[in-house]
Write an enzyme that holds these catalytic residues in place. Structure first.
Site, PDB file in Angstrom:
ATOM      1  N   GLY A  56       0.780  -1.245   0.000  1.00  0.00           N
ATOM      2  CA  GLY A  56       0.000   0.000   0.000  1.00  0.00           C
ATOM      3  C   GLY A  56       0.800   1.278   0.000  1.00  0.00           C
ATOM      4  O   GLY A  56       0.245   2.349   0.246  1.00  0.00           O
ATOM      5  N   TRP A  58       2.067   2.900  -2.490  1.00  0.00           N
ATOM      6  CA  TRP A  58       1.631   3.822  -3.565  1.00  0.00           C
ATOM      7  C   TRP A  58       0.344   4.526  -3.124  1.00  0.00           C
ATOM      8  O   TRP A  58       0.141   5.704  -3.392  1.00  0.00           O
ATOM      9  CB  TRP A  58       1.432   3.065  -4.883  1.00  0.00           C
ATOM     10  CG  TRP A  58       2.719   2.842  -5.624  1.00  0.00           C
ATOM     11  CD1 TRP A  58       3.954   2.701  -5.065  1.00  0.00           C
ATOM     12  CD2 TRP A  58       2.913   2.760  -7.039  1.00  0.00           C
ATOM     13  NE1 TRP A  58       4.894   2.517  -6.031  1.00  0.00           N
ATOM     14  CE2 TRP A  58       4.288   2.552  -7.259  1.00  0.00           C
ATOM     15  CE3 TRP A  58       2.068   2.824  -8.141  1.00  0.00           C
ATOM     16  CZ2 TRP A  58       4.832   2.421  -8.537  1.00  0.00           C
ATOM     17  CZ3 TRP A  58       2.603   2.681  -9.410  1.00  0.00           C
ATOM     18  CH2 TRP A  58       3.975   2.490  -9.609  1.00  0.00           C
ATOM     19  N   ASP A  76      -5.496  -5.628  -4.521  1.00  0.00           N
ATOM     20  CA  ASP A  76      -4.361  -6.547  -4.638  1.00  0.00           C
ATOM     21  C   ASP A  76      -4.813  -7.959  -4.277  1.00  0.00           C
ATOM     22  O   ASP A  76      -5.834  -8.149  -3.612  1.00  0.00           O
ATOM     23  CB  ASP A  76      -3.232  -6.130  -3.697  1.00  0.00           C
ATOM     24  CG  ASP A  76      -1.906  -6.756  -4.076  1.00  0.00           C
ATOM     25  OD1 ASP A  76      -1.067  -6.046  -4.638  1.00  0.00           O
ATOM     26  OD2 ASP A  76      -1.720  -7.972  -3.845  1.00  0.00           O
ATOM     27  N   ASP A  92      -8.224 -10.455  -7.584  1.00  0.00           N
ATOM     28  CA  ASP A  92      -7.272 -10.682  -8.672  1.00  0.00           C
ATOM     29  C   ASP A  92      -7.648  -9.743  -9.814  1.00  0.00           C
ATOM     30  O   ASP A  92      -8.771  -9.800 -10.326  1.00  0.00           O
ATOM     31  CB  ASP A  92      -7.384 -12.149  -9.106  1.00  0.00           C
ATOM     32  CG  ASP A  92      -6.417 -12.497 -10.219  1.00  0.00           C
ATOM     33  OD1 ASP A  92      -5.854 -11.573 -10.828  1.00  0.00           O
ATOM     34  OD2 ASP A  92      -6.231 -13.698 -10.470  1.00  0.00           O
ATOM     35  N   ASP A 117       1.516  -1.442 -10.413  1.00  0.00           N
ATOM     36  CA  ASP A 117       2.886  -1.800 -10.025  1.00  0.00           C
ATOM     37  C   ASP A 117       2.953  -3.306  -9.786  1.00  0.00           C
ATOM     38  O   ASP A 117       3.714  -3.798  -8.960  1.00  0.00           O
ATOM     39  CB  ASP A 117       3.247  -1.023  -8.740  1.00  0.00           C
ATOM     40  CG  ASP A 117       4.685  -1.234  -8.320  1.00  0.00           C
ATOM     41  OD1 ASP A 117       5.517  -1.513  -9.191  1.00  0.00           O
ATOM     42  OD2 ASP A 117       4.968  -1.134  -7.116  1.00  0.00           O
ATOM     43  N   LYS A 157       4.160  -0.753 -14.559  1.00  0.00           N
ATOM     44  CA  LYS A 157       5.512  -1.310 -14.496  1.00  0.00           C
ATOM     45  C   LYS A 157       5.612  -2.393 -15.568  1.00  0.00           C
ATOM     46  O   LYS A 157       4.678  -3.162 -15.765  1.00  0.00           O
ATOM     47  CB  LYS A 157       5.723  -1.929 -13.119  1.00  0.00           C
ATOM     48  CG  LYS A 157       7.025  -2.692 -12.992  1.00  0.00           C
ATOM     49  CD  LYS A 157       7.423  -2.857 -11.565  1.00  0.00           C
ATOM     50  CE  LYS A 157       6.740  -4.030 -10.914  1.00  0.00           C
ATOM     51  NZ  LYS A 157       7.049  -4.083  -9.479  1.00  0.00           N
TER      52      LYS A 157
HETATM   53  C1  SAM Z   1       5.580  -4.758  -6.106  1.00  0.00           C
HETATM   54  S1  SAM Z   1       4.128  -5.175  -5.312  1.00  0.00           S
HETATM   55  C2  SAM Z   1       3.241  -3.702  -5.371  1.00  0.00           C
HETATM   56  C3  SAM Z   1       3.742  -2.711  -4.396  1.00  0.00           C
HETATM   57  C4  SAM Z   1       2.832  -1.535  -4.248  1.00  0.00           C
HETATM   58  N1  SAM Z   1       2.793  -0.714  -5.423  1.00  0.00           N
HETATM   59  C5  SAM Z   1       3.233  -0.689  -3.081  1.00  0.00           C
HETATM   60  O1  SAM Z   1       3.592   0.434  -3.291  1.00  0.00           O
HETATM   61  O2  SAM Z   1       3.166  -1.141  -1.951  1.00  0.00           O
HETATM   62  C6  SAM Z   1       3.336  -6.164  -6.483  1.00  0.00           C
HETATM   63  C7  SAM Z   1       1.990  -6.645  -6.045  1.00  0.00           C
HETATM   64  O3  SAM Z   1       1.325  -7.163  -7.176  1.00  0.00           O
HETATM   65  C8  SAM Z   1       0.359  -8.057  -6.678  1.00  0.00           C
HETATM   66  N2  SAM Z   1      -0.220  -8.874  -7.737  1.00  0.00           N
HETATM   67  C9  SAM Z   1       0.405  -9.730  -8.553  1.00  0.00           C
HETATM   68  N3  SAM Z   1      -0.479 -10.297  -9.386  1.00  0.00           N
HETATM   69  C10 SAM Z   1      -1.689  -9.773  -9.096  1.00  0.00           C
HETATM   70  C11 SAM Z   1      -3.004  -9.960  -9.595  1.00  0.00           C
HETATM   71  N4  SAM Z   1      -3.217 -10.819 -10.584  1.00  0.00           N
HETATM   72  N5  SAM Z   1      -3.998  -9.259  -9.057  1.00  0.00           N
HETATM   73  C12 SAM Z   1      -3.772  -8.404  -8.034  1.00  0.00           C
HETATM   74  N6  SAM Z   1      -2.559  -8.186  -7.521  1.00  0.00           N
HETATM   75  C13 SAM Z   1      -1.534  -8.857  -8.039  1.00  0.00           C
HETATM   76  C14 SAM Z   1       1.135  -8.840  -5.649  1.00  0.00           C
HETATM   77  O4  SAM Z   1       0.272  -9.431  -4.714  1.00  0.00           O
HETATM   78  C15 SAM Z   1       2.020  -7.760  -5.033  1.00  0.00           C
HETATM   79  O5  SAM Z   1       1.501  -7.320  -3.822  1.00  0.00           O
END
Ligand code: SAM
Length: 842
Positions: A56, A58, A76, A92, A117, A157
């Protein structure tokens, strides 16, 4: 160079520390801050959708940057702990359910900005991961196309992969401005980049294929087995997790040795099979029988063929050499024979007419003459370089070699380093990098070292062996490329290596390297004298540097000077000097005693010896970088001054102590030993002279050096205490309260102080009131104190049943004010069960 290490709990770089200090949940927060600083999309937004938002950070940045009363929705796969002013839910983003939930939250609103992200769980295969990431980005784009307002922004990203361009193309169809950027807080070793898309075109109709991963990206093809890796790096065994190949359910595979001889891809056979057999099949194989009888098929070869899976690089090389020999005997086309047949073909070509023949002959003679002159020039340069070196070592006077006179090619010729610039070495040296002009480059530029025969007559070496070596080197390069494409860690290592200076090879080796470098540079400059006059000496500051009377400050060699100029040593050397001050007197006596001898040029003076020891100590420190580091924090002025969070970094240590952070158990062990006096600086210096430091690695192939490097370093002992100390240090660091908690505590303290101040004022007023007698004053003051001590009663938590309209409700139920708690029958049952269990335990 000191490299900050990766720790188990994450990479504790400056962004990690800053995030902790600022109360952000992840260092990723700074990526969004930096992107927003560049493009400014958050300040303009009233509604933001953050896809893949956990934990969280962002959302936190969006909440503090966007205007008041903005709507921020974070989603997420993982749960996101509540953030004030942010709606979060778990889903998802690739599913229809997620889309519907976003719709219910947004109602009729459109998002001004969609952030993404997301990163799939990394770790399996790079190709697969990057593909999934690109796919995830496409899914987020799909959501963006549904919820973005016209002119809105989309930030995603992506990993640089083969799908990157396809994704960029799609984005360009939908946005007026698409830019890829990598914020400074994104690790260099990471393949991630961010694409910022501005000005959503909001087309009325969208071709669904534009957002379909199957159409946009190519399928990830099954990777071909990496046989080269098996053959050229057989020691690294990988577990086979992908099961059996289709239609092939045996693990043990053997093939006739004759096949190995005949094949055009011997590496594939060596990588795939378990054994090369000499057993005759029922129908008989003449080639195999002949092979079996050949004297070249030695006992050693047979042993190697019997079990390919246990062979090392050396044995594989032996088998490949054997194959080449046998192919020649059998008359199979080899590169040699190909050359011969080419020569035969040439022989059949029609005879040239007389004029052309003469011209060709003239050309040949001219070339020969040119080559001869070049060789002579090179020899002369070499001789001069040697003389310069001798002079630098005080073995001759300048007059001996006529340095004061103009050379055959003008004054100062010997110091011109034009070729250095051609190799980009000038820049590298200016940066503090040491340059060795590689053998390969020398060969390319027709460089002849003068050792061994010249290019024209170099037929003595074993051609097959050389070719095999070259093939091995080529394949090793390919293997490295593939590895760096597939392994992020390897890429990081390589990048660090590229940014690092050359490995220290001990004092003598170092000095030798120095002279080699210089001689190489000189020779290079000499080998291309035609354009030298064009060079503007003033433009090359390096020339004045090298021109500077042989020695740098404190009598160190220039290379050593360049090395010590690095600020990492600024404080460390200061300390060493301080410690050595005590010994100064002793050294002085020795110096006096040996003053007479020191005039002898061949024997280095005490001063020089001391410097050499210092060099060795510093170099030993550098060498330790392989195993442990003393990480020196970057100086404030090195960082961009425009970032606000970087102001924190600028705080310098108030005490004059060096700002050194001991981060590894090895470094801590050494620090303990030094502090307790178990080791002295001299011991550390002595440790610098070890079998690894003075090893001669010249001329060894890359693959061998790379392999050796893993073990070719001293093993530093670590003590239990030191390991414990490092653990404690980390624990203490992690236990530090985050900024917000510290602020809350400070606020509480401040309020209490204010309260006390008020109380004092009131008490003073009461004391000064002449209308009250002493008893009344005392009772009024005690009443005041009792009132101040009375704790405010918190409003009771309202219990709301999660049933009816409140079933499955997210957020505050209608008509409920103040603190509330949602309860449901399931929860009631669970609570009761817990109570029962607790009672039973009693
Ligand atoms: C790098 S982290 C994001 C960090 C976030 N932007 C922050 O600032 O805290 C990547 C996130 O993408 C999520 N993620 C990956 N595939 C996903 C999906 N299909 N649906 C939702 N979230 C997903 C992961 O659970 C992970 O928490």
């Amino acid at each position: 160079m000191a490299i900050q290490k990766k720790h188990g709990k994450g990479r504790l770089d400056k962004w990690y520390k800053l995030a902790k200090e600022k109360g952000y949940r992840a260092r990723a927060a700074f990526k969004l801050i930096q992107l927003n600083k560049k493009y400014g999309f958050l300040e303009k937004s009233k509604v933001v959708l953050d896809l893949c938002a956990a934990p969280g950070s962002w959302c936190q940045v969006a909440a503090e940057t966007m205007p008041k009363d903005s709507i921020i929705i974070g989603v997420d796969l993982s749960p996101i702990k509540p953030i004030p002013k942010v709606i979060t839910f778990q889903s998802d983003i690739t599913t229809e359910k997620c889309r519907a939930t976003i719709r219910t939250h947004l109602k009729t609103w459109k998002a001004d900005c969609v952030l993404h992200d997301g990163a799939p769980n990394v770790g399996t295969a790079w190709v697969q991961d990057s593909f999934n990431q690109a796919e995830l980005a496409l899914h987020s784009l799909k959501l963006a196309t549904e919820f973005l307002i016209e002119g809105g922004a989309f930030v995603t990203k992506v990993f640089r992969s083969k799908d990157y361009n396809s994704l960029l193309w799609v984005l360009k169809q939908l946005f007026t401005k698409v830019e890829a950027t990598k914020p400074p807080s994104s690790r260099n070793v990471s393949a991630e980049i961010f694409v910022v898309c501005l000005g959503y075109k909001a087309p009325k109709k969208l071709d669904p294929r534009l957002l379909d991963p199957r159409t946009v990206f190519e399928d990830v093809a099954d990777a071909a087995p990496n046989n080269e890796a098996k053959v050229y790096n057989p020691e690294i065994k990988k577990r086979k997790r992908d099961g059996y190949e289709e239609g092939d359910y045996t693990q043990y595979k053997e093939i006739a040795a004759s096949e190995f001889i005949q094949t055009t891809d011997p590496i594939a056979i060596l990588g795939q099979y378990n054994a090369l057999t000499f057993k005759q099949a029922t129908n008989g194989d003449v080639a195999l029988a002949a092979l079996d009888k050949l004297p070249e098929t030695t006992e050693e070869i047979r042993t190697c063929c019997a079990d390919l899976k246990v062979l090392g690089r050396k044995e594989f090389k032996l088998l490949l050499k054997w194959r080449l020999k046998v192919r020649e005997i059998f008359g199979f086309p080899t590169k040699k024979s190909a050359k011969a047949s080419l020569a035969d073909e040439v022989a059949e070509v029609e005879p040239m007419d007389e004029e052309m023949r003469i011209q060709e002959e003239l050309q040949r003679i001219a070339d020969k003459e040119k080559g001869k002159k070049k060789r002579e020039r090179r020899n002369a340069n070499e001789a001069k370089t040697k003389e310069i070196m001798r002079m630098q070592m005080h073995m001759t006077a300048p007059m001996d070699i006529g340095m004061e006179q103009e050379g055959p090619r003008g004054e100062g010729e010997i110091f011109k380093l034009k070729a250095v610039d051609e190799n980009g070495a000038l820049r590298k040296i200016a940066k503090g990098k040491m340059v060795v002009i590689k053998e390969a480059e020398q060969k390319r530029s027709g460089f002849d070292s003068g050792i061994g025969s010249s290019g024209d007559t170099d037929d003595e070496s074993d051609e097959d062996g050389d070719r095999l070596e070259r093939e091995l080197d080529g394949l090793y390069d390919q293997y490295q490329e593939r590895k760096s494409a597939a392994d992020a860690k390897y890429r990081a290592k390589k990048a660090r290596k590229e940014h690092d200076d050359e490995e220290w090879e001990g004092v003598s080796a170092d000095e030798k390297g120095n002279s080699d470098d210089e001689s190489d540079l000189e020779m290079e400059s000499g080998s291309d004298s035609e354009n030298e006059d064009e060079m503007d000496v003033d433009e090359k500051p390096l020339i004045s540097d090298l021109d500077g009377k042989g020695k740098g400050k404190e009598g160190l060699s220039k290379r050593a000077n360049r090395f010590f100029e690095n600020e990492v040593f600024a404080d460390i050397l200061g300390e060493i000097e301080e410690e050595e001050e005590g010994e100064e007197e002793e050294v002085q006596v020795l110096q006096d005693e040996e003053a007479a001898e020191s005039s002898d040029d061949d024997i280095p003076s005490i001063e020089q010896q001391k410097k050499m020891r210092k060099e060795a100590a510093a170099a030993a420190k550098k060498e330790k970088d392989n195993t442990f580091e003393i990480v020196k924090r970057p100086k404030a002025e090195e960082q961009d001054s425009d970032s606000d969070w970087e102001a924190v970094e600028k705080k310098k240590k108030k005490d004059a102590k060096p700002d050194i952070d001991i981060v590894t158990a090895e470094a801590m062990t050494l620090a303990h030993q030094l502090a307790r006096g178990e080791k002295t600086v001299h011991d550390v210096i002595d440790d610098g002279y070890n079998k690894y430091a003075l090893k001669d690695r010249d001329g060894l192939p890359d693959w061998f050096l790379d392999d050796e490097k893993k073990h070719d370093k001293p093993h530093k002992p670590i003590t239990k205490e030191a390991a414990q100390a490092i653990k404690e240090k980390l624990r203490a660091y992690n236990a530090r309260p985050i900024k917000k908690v510290a602020e809350a505590r400070a606020r509480k303290k401040f309020k209490q102080a204010q309260k006390l101040e008020k109380l004092k004022k009131k008490a003073d007023m009461l004391m000064g009131d002449e209308g009250l007698n002493e008893k009344e004053k005392a009772s009024s003051i005690s009443k005041l104190i009792a009132q101040a001590n009375k704790k405010k009663r918190k409003a009771p938590v309202k219990v709301v049943k999660a049933a009816g309209a409140n079933r499955g409700l997210q957020g505050r139920p209608k008509g409920v004010k103040g603190r509330y708690k949602m309860v449901d029958p399931r929860m009631k049952k669970e609570m009761r069960a817990l109570k029962r269990v607790a009672k039973k335990k009693k």
